[in-house]
Design a protein around this motif. Structure first.
Motif, PDB file in Angstrom:
ATOM      1  N   GLU A   8       0.472  -0.695   0.102  1.00  0.00           N
ATOM      2  CA  GLU A   8       0.195  -0.446  -0.033  1.00  0.00           C
ATOM      3  C   GLU A   8       0.485   1.009  -0.001  1.00  0.00           C
ATOM      4  N   LYS A   9       0.774   2.254  -1.113  1.00  0.00           N
ATOM      5  CA  LYS A   9       1.541   2.922  -0.791  1.00  0.00           C
ATOM      6  C   LYS A   9       2.314   3.941  -0.011  1.00  0.00           C
ATOM      7  N   TRP A  37       2.613  -4.905  -7.311  1.00  0.00           N
ATOM      8  CA  TRP A  37       1.695  -4.182  -7.012  1.00  0.00           C
ATOM      9  C   TRP A  37       1.075  -3.552  -6.059  1.00  0.00           C
ATOM     10  N   GLU A  38       0.745  -2.434  -6.067  1.00  0.00           N
ATOM     11  CA  GLU A  38      -0.075  -1.683  -5.422  1.00  0.00           C
ATOM     12  C   GLU A  38      -1.461  -1.703  -4.928  1.00  0.00           C
ATOM     13  N   THR A  40      -4.059  -0.295  -4.482  1.00  0.00           N
ATOM     14  CA  THR A  40      -5.051   0.394  -4.723  1.00  0.00           C
ATOM     15  C   THR A  40      -5.344   0.416  -5.943  1.00  0.00           C
ATOM     16  N   ASP A  41      -4.341   0.107  -6.844  1.00  0.00           N
ATOM     17  CA  ASP A  41      -3.722   0.554  -8.372  1.00  0.00           C
ATOM     18  C   ASP A  41      -4.784  -0.043  -8.309  1.00  0.00           C
ATOM     19  N   PRO A  42      -6.314   0.146  -9.951  1.00  0.00           N
ATOM     20  CA  PRO A  42      -6.667  -0.725 -10.436  1.00  0.00           C
ATOM     21  C   PRO A  42      -5.525  -1.695 -11.170  1.00  0.00           C
ATOM     22  N   ALA A  43      -4.976  -1.402 -11.249  1.00  0.00           N
ATOM     23  CA  ALA A  43      -4.793  -2.828 -12.537  1.00  0.00           C
ATOM     24  C   ALA A  43      -3.785  -3.874 -11.582  1.00  0.00           C
ATOM     25  N   ALA A  44      -4.213  -3.942 -10.701  1.00  0.00           N
ATOM     26  CA  ALA A  44      -3.516  -5.098  -9.662  1.00  0.00           C
ATOM     27  C   ALA A  44      -4.279  -5.837 -10.047  1.00  0.00           C
TER      28      ALA A  44
END
Length: 112
Positions: A8-9, A37-38, A40-44
Motif C-alpha cells: 500500500e503506497k 503491485w500497489e 489500490t491500483d485498479p490494474a492490480a
C-alpha cells in the motif's frame, strides 16, 4: 516462478521489503526479479487483494505462511524467528526458504 511484492503506497516498510528481497535472492543464489503491485491500483490483479502491506508472494503463496487477512490497507507485522520480535518486513530466512523451495521445483524463471 512468480515473485510479487504487494504493498500500500503509504506503508513505511516498502523500502525495507525491497531490501530484504534483494538480500534473499542473493542468499538463494538467484537473479532478483519480481513484480510489484500497489493494492489500490485498479490494474492490480485480484489475487493480491486482502494482503496487508508489504506482502511477498512466491507463486501466489505468502512467504510468511499467513493467508489473506482481508485488510489490504494496513501495515503488516511479522514475527522474527525464535525471538518473536515484531518487524514490518518478512524474515529473510522465510523469503529464502520460499525461493529455494520453488526454485527446486520450477524449471523456468520468467522475466517479471
Amino acid at each position: 516462478m512468480s515473485i510479487e511484492l504487494v504493498y500500500e503506497k503509504t506503508c513505511p516498510n516498502i523500502a525495507g521489503a525491497r531490501e530484504q528481497l534483494l538480500r534473499a535472492f542473493g542468499e538463494a543464489g538467484l537473479t532478483p526479479r519480481w513484480r510489484e503491485w500497489e493494492i489500490t491500483d485498479p490494474a492490480a490483479p485480484g489475487h493480491v487483494h486482502g494482503y496487508g502491506s508489504p506482502t511477498i508472494l512466491v507463486d501466489g503463496q505468502d512467504v510468511s505462511g499467513a493467508g489473506v487477512s482481508g485488510d489490504d490497507l494496513c501495515c503488516r507485522l511479522y514475527s522474527q524467528g525464535e525471538t518473536g520480535r515484531q518487524q514490518g518486513v518478512p524474515a529473510q530466512a522465510d523469503i529464502v526458504n520460499a525461493l529455494r523451495s520453488r526454485a527446486s521445483t520450477s524449471s523456468t524463471f520468467p522475466a517479471a
